[in-house]
Scaffold this motif. Sequence first.
Motif, PDB file in Angstrom:
ATOM      1  N   ARG A 206       8.107  37.810 -15.930  1.00  0.00           N
ATOM      2  CA  ARG A 206       8.740  36.946 -16.910  1.00  0.00           C
ATOM      3  C   ARG A 206       7.708  35.942 -17.426  1.00  0.00           C
ATOM      4  NH1 ARG A 206      14.439  36.669 -16.707  1.00  0.00           N
ATOM      5  NH2 ARG A 206      15.358  37.996 -15.107  1.00  0.00           N
ATOM      6  N   VAL A 207       7.834  35.540 -18.681  1.00  0.00           N
ATOM      7  CA  VAL A 207       6.886  34.621 -19.297  1.00  0.00           C
ATOM      8  C   VAL A 207       7.595  33.350 -19.742  1.00  0.00           C
ATOM      9  CG1 VAL A 207       5.304  34.270 -21.241  1.00  0.00           C
ATOM     10  CG2 VAL A 207       5.374  36.489 -20.073  1.00  0.00           C
ATOM     11  N   ILE A 208       6.935  32.213 -19.526  1.00  0.00           N
ATOM     12  CA  ILE A 208       7.401  30.939 -20.067  1.00  0.00           C
ATOM     13  C   ILE A 208       6.502  30.588 -21.250  1.00  0.00           C
ATOM     14  CG2 ILE A 208       7.708  28.470 -19.635  1.00  0.00           C
ATOM     15  CD1 ILE A 208       8.177  29.105 -16.729  1.00  0.00           C
ATOM     16  N   PRO A 209       7.019  30.576 -22.473  1.00  0.00           N
ATOM     17  CA  PRO A 209       6.189  30.277 -23.650  1.00  0.00           C
ATOM     18  C   PRO A 209       5.775  28.808 -23.689  1.00  0.00           C
ATOM     19  CG  PRO A 209       8.216  31.425 -24.269  1.00  0.00           C
ATOM     20  CD  PRO A 209       8.389  30.954 -22.859  1.00  0.00           C
ATOM     21  N   LEU A 210       4.629  28.556 -24.296  1.00  0.00           N
ATOM     22  CA  LEU A 210       4.186  27.181 -24.509  1.00  0.00           C
ATOM     23  C   LEU A 210       5.133  26.436 -25.439  1.00  0.00           C
ATOM     24  CD1 LEU A 210       0.330  27.653 -24.960  1.00  0.00           C
ATOM     25  CD2 LEU A 210       1.404  26.148 -23.284  1.00  0.00           C
ATOM     26  N   ASP A 211       5.642  27.139 -26.447  1.00  0.00           N
ATOM     27  CA  ASP A 211       6.526  26.527 -27.436  1.00  0.00           C
ATOM     28  C   ASP A 211       7.956  26.487 -26.897  1.00  0.00           C
ATOM     29  OD1 ASP A 211       7.562  25.447 -29.712  1.00  0.00           O
ATOM     30  OD2 ASP A 211       7.584  27.332 -30.845  1.00  0.00           O
ATOM     31  N   LEU A 212       8.134  25.656 -25.882  1.00  0.00           N
ATOM     32  CA  LEU A 212       9.418  25.586 -25.212  1.00  0.00           C
ATOM     33  C   LEU A 212       9.714  24.140 -24.833  1.00  0.00           C
ATOM     34  CD1 LEU A 212      11.716  27.357 -23.866  1.00  0.00           C
ATOM     35  CD2 LEU A 212      10.361  27.197 -21.779  1.00  0.00           C
ATOM     36  N   ASP A 213      10.869  23.645 -25.217  1.00  0.00           N
ATOM     37  CA  ASP A 213      11.251  22.281 -24.855  1.00  0.00           C
ATOM     38  C   ASP A 213      11.802  22.244 -23.428  1.00  0.00           C
ATOM     39  OD1 ASP A 213      10.620  21.354 -27.382  1.00  0.00           O
ATOM     40  OD2 ASP A 213      12.652  21.645 -28.163  1.00  0.00           O
ATOM     41  N   GLY A 214      11.579  21.141 -22.764  1.00  0.00           N
ATOM     42  CA  GLY A 214      12.246  20.898 -21.491  1.00  0.00           C
ATOM     43  C   GLY A 214      11.601  21.481 -20.266  1.00  0.00           C
ATOM     44  N   PHE A 215      10.376  22.014 -20.390  1.00  0.00           N
ATOM     45  CA  PHE A 215       9.725  22.536 -19.189  1.00  0.00           C
ATOM     46  C   PHE A 215       8.751  21.490 -18.655  1.00  0.00           C
ATOM     47  CE2 PHE A 215       6.313  24.828 -16.950  1.00  0.00           C
ATOM     48  CZ  PHE A 215       7.075  25.373 -15.940  1.00  0.00           C
ATOM     49  N   ALA A 216       9.123  20.880 -17.541  1.00  0.00           N
ATOM     50  CA  ALA A 216       8.282  19.855 -16.916  1.00  0.00           C
ATOM     51  C   ALA A 216       7.844  20.300 -15.522  1.00  0.00           C
ATOM     52  CB  ALA A 216       9.029  18.534 -16.830  1.00  0.00           C
ATOM     53  N   GLY A 217       7.767  21.603 -15.338  1.00  0.00           N
ATOM     54  CA  GLY A 217       7.457  22.132 -14.009  1.00  0.00           C
ATOM     55  C   GLY A 217       5.990  22.401 -13.770  1.00  0.00           C
ATOM     56  N   ALA A 218       5.145  21.461 -14.169  1.00  0.00           N
ATOM     57  CA  ALA A 218       3.700  21.670 -14.057  1.00  0.00           C
ATOM     58  C   ALA A 218       3.217  21.779 -12.611  1.00  0.00           C
ATOM     59  CB  ALA A 218       2.949  20.532 -14.753  1.00  0.00           C
ATOM     60  N   THR A 219       4.042  21.359 -11.663  1.00  0.00           N
ATOM     61  CA  THR A 219       3.650  21.440 -10.252  1.00  0.00           C
ATOM     62  C   THR A 219       4.435  22.521  -9.517  1.00  0.00           C
ATOM     63  OG1 THR A 219       5.257  19.730  -9.640  1.00  0.00           O
ATOM     64  CG2 THR A 219       3.039  18.999 -10.186  1.00  0.00           C
ATOM     65  N   SER A 220       4.955  23.487 -10.243  1.00  0.00           N
ATOM     66  CA  SER A 220       5.857  24.481  -9.655  1.00  0.00           C
ATOM     67  C   SER A 220       5.164  25.715  -9.096  1.00  0.00           C
ATOM     68  CB  SER A 220       6.888  24.937 -10.701  1.00  0.00           C
ATOM     69  OG  SER A 220       7.575  23.841 -11.250  1.00  0.00           O
ATOM     70  N   ALA A 221       3.848  25.833  -9.256  1.00  0.00           N
ATOM     71  CA  ALA A 221       3.156  27.039  -8.802  1.00  0.00           C
ATOM     72  C   ALA A 221       3.385  27.274  -7.318  1.00  0.00           C
ATOM     73  CB  ALA A 221       1.664  26.933  -9.101  1.00  0.00           C
ATOM     74  N   MET A 222       3.782  28.498  -6.960  1.00  0.00           N
ATOM     75  CA  MET A 222       4.038  28.812  -5.557  1.00  0.00           C
ATOM     76  C   MET A 222       4.270  30.309  -5.397  1.00  0.00           C
ATOM     77  SD  MET A 222       8.042  27.773  -5.028  1.00  0.00           S
ATOM     78  CE  MET A 222       9.287  28.201  -6.258  1.00  0.00           C
ATOM     79  N   VAL A 223       4.209  30.735  -4.137  1.00  0.00           N
ATOM     80  CA  VAL A 223       4.641  32.072  -3.749  1.00  0.00           C
ATOM     81  C   VAL A 223       5.762  31.885  -2.734  1.00  0.00           C
ATOM     82  CG1 VAL A 223       4.024  34.239  -2.631  1.00  0.00           C
ATOM     83  CG2 VAL A 223       2.360  33.087  -4.098  1.00  0.00           C
ATOM     84  N   TYR A 224       6.894  32.509  -2.986  1.00  0.00           N
ATOM     85  CA  TYR A 224       8.024  32.432  -2.061  1.00  0.00           C
ATOM     86  C   TYR A 224       8.188  33.810  -1.424  1.00  0.00           C
ATOM     87  CZ  TYR A 224      12.459  30.869  -0.103  1.00  0.00           C
ATOM     88  OH  TYR A 224      13.445  30.502   0.776  1.00  0.00           O
ATOM     89  N   ALA A 225       8.020  33.874  -0.104  1.00  0.00           N
ATOM     90  CA  ALA A 225       8.107  35.143   0.623  1.00  0.00           C
ATOM     91  C   ALA A 225       9.365  35.177   1.470  1.00  0.00           C
ATOM     92  CB  ALA A 225       6.880  35.320   1.508  1.00  0.00           C
ATOM     93  N   GLY A 226      10.188  36.174   1.245  1.00  0.00           N
ATOM     94  CA  GLY A 226      11.420  36.301   2.013  1.00  0.00           C
ATOM     95  C   GLY A 226      11.154  36.829   3.408  1.00  0.00           C
ATOM     96  N   GLY A 227      11.782  36.209   4.405  1.00  0.00           N
ATOM     97  CA  GLY A 227      11.660  36.667   5.782  1.00  0.00           C
ATOM     98  C   GLY A 227      12.779  37.633   6.129  1.00  0.00           C
ATOM     99  N   ALA A 228      12.802  38.065   7.383  1.00  0.00           N
ATOM    100  CA  ALA A 228      13.857  38.981   7.829  1.00  0.00           C
ATOM    101  C   ALA A 228      15.222  38.321   7.712  1.00  0.00           C
ATOM    102  CB  ALA A 228      13.589  39.405   9.265  1.00  0.00           C
TER     103      ALA A 228
END
Length: 283
Positions: A206-228
Amino acid sequence: MPRRQQPTARQSRLGLELRKLREAAGLKAREAAERLGADSVQMSQIESGISGVSEGRVRRLAAHYSCTDDELVASLVAMATDRTSGWWEEYRGSLPTPFLDLAELEHHATFLQEVALLYVPGLLQTEDYARAVFSYRVPELFEEELELRVRHRMHRKVIFERTAPPPYEAVIHEAALRIRVSDRAASRAQLARLLEFSEADHITVRVIPLDLDGFAGATSAMVYAGGAVPKLDTVVRDTPHGTAFIDSEAQLVASRTLFRRVKAMSLDPERSRDFIHRLAKEL
């Protein structure tokens, strides 16, 4: 069981979860050790991941702690008895431990979700892209170590080649797609590789375009790994001081919420593919 010189993140996590159960039961380490027929030193080594623990001891501890979560106990037993010697072991002593821990985490993950803001996710990178990223490191890497890191990153893709690969979902900001870590040819090849990956049944891009209002998630980078089980989920974040493996329940809940919010801001998979196609044509 013999002591380990340096427990892996997975081994440390097992010890941590056993400590959480003990503390929830209101027992001190000395008291738990006595019930196990051990001493406080042995208990400390088990809870720090330095010493392994048998299936029998895991189940006895869970019983002493009045843990009634059978799925969690079974998952902890599986972690305690796991003797997997994965492909990443060939890099032990050659690459920093977090590289190996990340590969092991991905190997055992039931699903993977990633938010990427400045770089294409490592699992989706081409060799040229990865080499350009590692080449920018300061201090500069020796050629041998640079190639080791590139080879390790490429090897991580084996999780996608399994008979039943874990579902992988990546939300990538347009900035990461536009930044040329190398030259135009490498950027075009990287976008083409992304499109190839996005066609796989188990991979969603999925892509988040630059031309988008309301995205303030500049610190959202992460990897979420599901456990058992959800209690054994893990979040991986890059920090100025290195890679952090996050496992507290409150932080896991916050990270799940954050991923849902970021995902809600992104284009759906079909529109994301169209978006990447347009970017590639611009190059």
